[in-house]
Design an enzyme around this catalytic site. Structure first.
Site, short mmCIF file in Angstrom:
data_model
loop_
_atom_site.label_atom_id
_atom_site.label_comp_id
_atom_site.label_asym_id
_atom_site.label_seq_id
_atom_site.Cartn_x
_atom_site.Cartn_y
_atom_site.Cartn_z
NE ARG A 1 -3.78 -1.64 2.10
CZ ARG A 1 -5.04 -1.43 1.76
NH1 ARG A 1 -5.54 -0.22 1.77
NH2 ARG A 1 -5.82 -2.41 1.44
CE1 TYR B 1 -0.79 -8.42 -1.80
CE2 TYR B 1 -2.69 -9.80 -1.30
CZ TYR B 1 -2.06 -8.56 -1.26
OH TYR B 1 -2.70 -7.48 -0.69
CG ASP C 1 -13.09 1.83 2.14
OD1 ASP C 1 -13.32 1.40 0.99
OD2 ASP C 1 -12.41 1.20 2.98
C1 LIG Z 1 -7.58 -6.50 4.77
C2 LIG Z 1 -7.98 -5.67 3.63
C3 LIG Z 1 -7.47 -6.00 2.41
C4 LIG Z 1 -7.84 -5.27 1.31
N1 LIG Z 1 -7.30 -5.60 0.11
C5 LIG Z 1 -7.67 -4.89 -0.97
C6 LIG Z 1 -7.10 -5.20 -2.24
O1 LIG Z 1 -6.27 -6.10 -2.35
N2 LIG Z 1 -7.51 -4.47 -3.31
C7 LIG Z 1 -8.43 -3.46 -3.18
O2 LIG Z 1 -8.78 -2.84 -4.20
N3 LIG Z 1 -8.95 -3.14 -1.99
C8 LIG Z 1 -8.59 -3.82 -0.89
N4 LIG Z 1 -9.10 -3.49 0.31
C9 LIG Z 1 -10.01 -2.34 0.43
C10 LIG Z 1 -9.20 -1.06 0.42
O3 LIG Z 1 -8.16 -1.13 1.36
C11 LIG Z 1 -10.06 0.14 0.74
O4 LIG Z 1 -11.21 0.09 -0.07
C12 LIG Z 1 -9.27 1.41 0.44
O5 LIG Z 1 -8.18 1.51 1.31
C13 LIG Z 1 -10.18 2.61 0.59
O6 LIG Z 1 -9.41 3.76 0.42
P1 LIG Z 1 -9.94 5.14 0.96
O7 LIG Z 1 -8.90 6.13 0.61
O8 LIG Z 1 -11.33 5.35 0.53
O9 LIG Z 1 -10.03 4.94 2.54
P2 LIG Z 1 -8.85 4.74 3.60
O10 LIG Z 1 -7.80 3.88 3.06
O11 LIG Z 1 -9.51 4.35 4.87
O12 LIG Z 1 -8.24 6.20 3.76
C14 LIG Z 1 -8.94 7.23 4.42
C15 LIG Z 1 -7.94 8.32 4.77
O13 LIG Z 1 -8.66 9.38 5.37
C16 LIG Z 1 -8.01 9.75 6.58
N5 LIG Z 1 -9.03 10.28 7.48
C17 LIG Z 1 -10.00 9.58 8.11
N6 LIG Z 1 -10.73 10.40 8.87
C18 LIG Z 1 -10.22 11.64 8.70
C19 LIG Z 1 -10.54 12.92 9.24
N7 LIG Z 1 -11.55 13.08 10.10
N8 LIG Z 1 -9.81 13.99 8.85
C20 LIG Z 1 -8.78 13.85 7.97
N9 LIG Z 1 -8.40 12.65 7.46
C21 LIG Z 1 -9.13 11.57 7.81
C22 LIG Z 1 -7.36 8.48 7.08
O14 LIG Z 1 -6.31 8.73 7.98
C23 LIG Z 1 -6.89 7.86 5.79
O15 LIG Z 1 -5.63 8.32 5.40
C24 LIG Z 1 -8.75 -4.19 1.46
C25 LIG Z 1 -9.24 -3.85 2.69
C26 LIG Z 1 -8.87 -4.59 3.79
C27 LIG Z 1 -9.41 -4.22 5.11
#
Ligand SMILES: Cc1cc2nc3c(=O)[nH]c(=O)nc-3n(C[C@H](O)[C@H](O)[C@H](O)COP(=O)(O)OP(=O)(O)OC[C@H]3O[C@@H](n4cnc5c(N)ncnc54)[C@H](O)[C@@H]3O)c2cc1C
Length: 424
Positions: free
Chosen positions: A135, A240, A318
């Protein structure tokens, strides 16, 4: 000691940004200001896509460092093709691994239930590779195409408010940032999402452990470069190679309804995980035993929603559609969201943000809802205990091997989808 992804400066308010509401570009058009909460994969992908579209944005991230978070991630052709278009082709090639297949195996005897070929077959069919990577490598790659002064660390979103003319991002112990559009890329516990729907994340009853293991300790896994999923009663483990093959990433679930905390970085003990997987195939137990440090988090879920925006606030990744980590598509969908939202905003008629956001939702919702619901259904199938249902799963998994059934998922071109949906 976790690795720091990139030294970014701590939050510094850009006062010029506030003044910009009254400024215009060379064509006397008001310049759109987008404020993004969260510098995860969704937030950084959006910043990169907006930059490419010529739209200025600032990203506000609560963490003071972007550290080694969450071990590995699988990135499928539906997202790698978009990352290539963002200028990351060479960079990703330097850090990623190309698995030759995804295999599902039984937890006890190791019998193979399903094999999906990847490698060159996947690349030639879908025009883009299937990658596995850390990541941290994906985040660093995205950061490389975002100006450093546009990413503010140590900036925690406390609340979002909006009026007809502007949206405001209220930072804890900091100023209020005013923008034309606030995008919540703040993950499953999103604060921005509260502007759209009054729901709460609910614990899934599963705890997730993730770790990285030096490849020397688990060479037996690499007779072929592949993604392996081991399915057993109530839990599963996926592993992996990542880091150009120098490390193996694994994630293992465990039933634990008492754990409520969700975090990418809380330290976990190997011992309870090893105990939960005692009696599993030796390839699984050897991976767990080889782990030095692991992280632990409680998995949460949310229902699908019918809108991805309200007024001047939108959500992506997410924050919009958290998915059970079964199909490895959450990050892939976050990247698709980012590219589509940026394209819709770039095409928007001046002053008509709402048409652009309707278009974004119209393109994204059918697809993300389908994947979100399928991930949830598959989570149950993955964890079946012995019996008829598990027997049926094992038999149908064998007949469903191959790439055909992934056409709709991997073959999807989000950029093309914005072209065919028409502009605002
Ligand atoms: C075990 C696991 C394995 C996974 N494997 C895969 C995979 O192989 N392939 C795939 O496509 N997906 C995978 N996923 C899903 C994927 O990790 C998530 O869908 C992805 O990380 C979502 O990204 P995001 O940026 O929306 O959210 P996040 O990664 O949760 O990032 C959110 C960001 O916002 C910040 N934040 C939160 N609240 C605040 C706030 N109040 N103020 C300021 N900043 C804030 C956080 O610190 C973070 O940096 C996996 C998930 C898990 C749990």
């Amino acid at each position: 000691m976790p690795e720091v992804v990139k030294p970014c400066s701590l939050f510094r308010h850009d006062e010029d940004w506030d003044k910009r509401s009254s400024t215009t570009d060379g064509n006397d058009m008001p310049q759109m200001r987008v404020a993004v909460a969260g510098a995860g994969i969704a937030g950084l992908a959006l910043a990169a896509a907006l930059r490419r579209a010529g739209i200025d944005c600032h990203v506000y991230e609560q963490a003071e460092h972007l550290t080694e978070v969450g071990a590995g991630v699988q990135v499928a052709p539906n997202a790698t093709r978009l990352l290539h278009q963002l200028g990351l082709r060479d960079r990703l090639r330097g850090v990623a691994v190309v698995p030759q297949a995804i295999e599902m195996r039984r937890w006890d005897d190791g019998r193979r239930l399903q094999r999906t070929p990847l490698g060159s077959l996947c690349r030639s069919r879908f025009g883009a590779p299937y990658y596995t990577m850390r990541r941290a490598d994906l985040l660093t790659s995205l950061l490389s195409v975002v100006p450093p002064d546009r990413v503010h660390l140590g900036a925690r979103l406390a609340a979002v408010t909006q009026s007809a003319d502007e949206a405001r991002l209220h930072l804890s112990d900091g100023p209020t940032v005013t923008a034309d559009l606030v995008v919540g890329a703040d993950g499953i516990h999103s604060i921005a999402r509260e502007q759209i729907v009054a729901d709460r994340p609910r614990p899934s009853g599963q705890t997730l452990y993730r770790g990285l293991v030096p490849v020397e300790r688990v060479r037996f896994l690499l007779t072929e470069i592949r993604v392996q999923s081991w399915l057993g009663p109530d839990q599963h483990l996926v592993c992996y190679p990542v880091s150009s093959g120098r490390q193996v990433s694994f994630e293992a679930t465990m039933s634990a309804s008492d754990r409520r905390e969700e975090s990418w970085s809380a330290r976990g003990d190997v011992a309870p995980l090893a105990a939960a997987y005692a009696g599993w195939h030796p390839d699984v137990t050897r991976v767990i035993d080889a782990a030095e440090t692991i992280t632990r988090s409680a998995l949460h879920d949310r229902e699908s929603i019918e809108r991805l925006s309200s007024g001047r606030v939108a959500v992506i990744g997410d924050a919009a559609h958290p998915m059970a980590p079964i199909q490895a598509q959450g990050a892939n969908q976050a990247i698709e969201d980012a590219v589509v939202l940026a394209a819709c905003l770039a095409d928007a008629r001046p002053g008509d943000l709402s048409a652009a956001l309707r278009r974004y939702e119209g393109i994204r919702l059918p697809r993300t809802t389908r994947i979100q619901q399928q991930s949830r259904a598959n989570a149950e199938t993955f964890h079946l205990v012995n019996g008829q249902a598990r027997h049926r799963r094992d038999t149908s998994a064998q007949t469903a091997s191959g790439l055909d059934r992934h056409e709709w998922l991997f073959g999807y071109d989000a950029e093309q989808a914005t072209t065919t949906s028409g502009s605002a």
